[in-house]
Design an enzyme around this catalytic site. Structure first.
Site, PDB file in Angstrom:
ATOM      1  CG  HIS A 290      27.062  11.727 -20.818  1.00 56.38           C
ATOM      2  ND1 HIS A 290      26.257  10.624 -20.669  1.00 56.38           N
ATOM      3  CD2 HIS A 290      27.501  11.697 -22.093  1.00 56.38           C
ATOM      4  CE1 HIS A 290      26.196   9.962 -21.822  1.00 56.38           C
ATOM      5  NE2 HIS A 290      26.943  10.587 -22.697  1.00 56.38           N
TER       6      HIS A 290
ATOM      7  CE  LYS B 115      24.476   5.956 -29.646  1.00 58.58           C
ATOM      8  NZ  LYS B 115      25.140   6.959 -28.808  1.00 58.58           N
TER       9      LYS B 115
ATOM     10  NE  ARG C   8      33.059   8.141 -25.575  1.00 62.53           N
ATOM     11  CZ  ARG C   8      31.889   7.602 -25.816  1.00 62.53           C
ATOM     12  NH1 ARG C   8      31.338   6.807 -24.939  1.00 62.53           N
ATOM     13  NH2 ARG C   8      31.257   7.830 -26.956  1.00 62.53           N
TER      14      ARG C   8
HETATM   15  P1  ADP Z   1      25.488  10.503 -29.157  1.00 62.39           P
HETATM   16  O1  ADP Z   1      24.359   9.580 -29.485  1.00 62.39           O
HETATM   17  O2  ADP Z   1      25.350  11.870 -29.736  1.00 62.39           O
HETATM   18  O3  ADP Z   1      26.865   9.918 -29.355  1.00 62.39           O
HETATM   19  P2  ADP Z   1      25.944  10.178 -26.309  1.00 62.39           P
HETATM   20  O4  ADP Z   1      24.920  10.376 -25.252  1.00 62.39           O
HETATM   21  O5  ADP Z   1      26.470   8.800 -26.501  1.00 62.39           O
HETATM   22  O6  ADP Z   1      25.272  10.752 -27.606  1.00 62.39           O
HETATM   23  O7  ADP Z   1      27.175  11.157 -26.073  1.00 62.39           O
HETATM   24  C1  ADP Z   1      27.002  12.539 -25.998  1.00 62.39           C
HETATM   25  C2  ADP Z   1      28.361  13.216 -25.948  1.00 62.39           C
HETATM   26  O8  ADP Z   1      29.040  12.827 -24.765  1.00 62.39           O
HETATM   27  C3  ADP Z   1      29.296  12.826 -27.107  1.00 62.39           C
HETATM   28  O9  ADP Z   1      30.103  13.933 -27.413  1.00 62.39           O
HETATM   29  C4  ADP Z   1      30.129  11.729 -26.519  1.00 62.39           C
HETATM   30  O10 ADP Z   1      31.385  11.618 -27.160  1.00 62.39           O
HETATM   31  C5  ADP Z   1      30.275  12.252 -25.099  1.00 62.39           C
HETATM   32  N1  ADP Z   1      30.552  11.163 -24.165  1.00 62.39           N
HETATM   33  C6  ADP Z   1      29.898   9.992 -24.026  1.00 62.39           C
HETATM   34  N2  ADP Z   1      30.442   9.239 -23.052  1.00 62.39           N
HETATM   35  C7  ADP Z   1      31.502   9.959 -22.576  1.00 62.39           C
HETATM   36  C8  ADP Z   1      32.496   9.711 -21.578  1.00 62.39           C
HETATM   37  N3  ADP Z   1      32.544   8.573 -20.900  1.00 62.39           N
HETATM   38  N4  ADP Z   1      33.434  10.683 -21.352  1.00 62.39           N
HETATM   39  C9  ADP Z   1      33.402  11.825 -22.070  1.00 62.39           C
HETATM   40  N5  ADP Z   1      32.497  12.110 -23.030  1.00 62.39           N
HETATM   41  C10 ADP Z   1      31.560  11.197 -23.276  1.00 62.39           C
END
Ligand code: ADP
Length: 157
Positions: free
Chosen positions: A18, A42, A91
């Protein structure tokens, strides 16, 4: 007009994946609002309030980055904040398939809002909050996957 982007997600916890997306988006936008939303599918680890505090600390030096908690549709929140961009990280092809209908429906709901994707760097493509939570559940070491501020918080718990 100021280019305002919403970066929506659960961020539970915020990972270095993130963090990298936000850092890469800083030169592109005038303002980035990391927006913590509810994801009913989640189970939460940190409370939303705690996530907000921690992410704020991570970006305290970055004037254009702020953090908010929101409810409701992301496009509604964009309108409230006058944001014309939704930032997301990609990803894998699974992320793409998950994101595609959301972005296409958002485009119908709010034609003036663009979803912008940044492809993750290879070293971050396997990192997810869900995997970090799974490791934490069994007291494993997540220090390679989360920013320093999150590490410190976990050590204090
Ligand atoms: P959500 O519940 O909306 O999927 P997340 O917190 O899991 O929320 O992810 C928020 C954003 O960050 C999404 O666009 C996700 O694809 C992106 N994201 C999550 N992990 C990574 C990572 N390791 N590298 C790049 N982007 C990521």
């Amino acid at each position: 007009m100021k280019k305002i982007a919403i970066f929506p997600g659960s961020f539970d916890p915020f990972t270095i994946g993130h963090e990298a997306i936000v850092k890469r988006a800083i030169p592109i936008f005038d303002q980035i609002i990391i927006s913590i939303g509810h994801n009913i599918t989640k189970k939460s680890f940190f409370s939303e309030k705690k996530r907000k505090e921690l992410i704020e600390k991570i970006f305290e030096q970055e004037k254009i980055v702020s953090v908010e908690i929101y409810e409701g549709l992301t496009v509604q929140f964009c309108k409230k904040r006058n944001a014309k961009y939704i930032l997301r990280g990609l990803r894998t092809s699974a992320d793409f398939e998950y994101e595609r209908p959301i972005a296409q429906i958002n485009k119908i709901l709010a034609p003036d809002i663009e979803t912008v994707y940044l492809l993750t760097s290879p070293e971050h493509s396997s990192i997810s909050s869900s995997i970090v939570k799974e490791i934490l559940k069994y007291q494993g070491d997540v220090s390679k996957f989360v920013p320093q501020i999150i590490k410190e918080e976990l050590n204090n718990e």
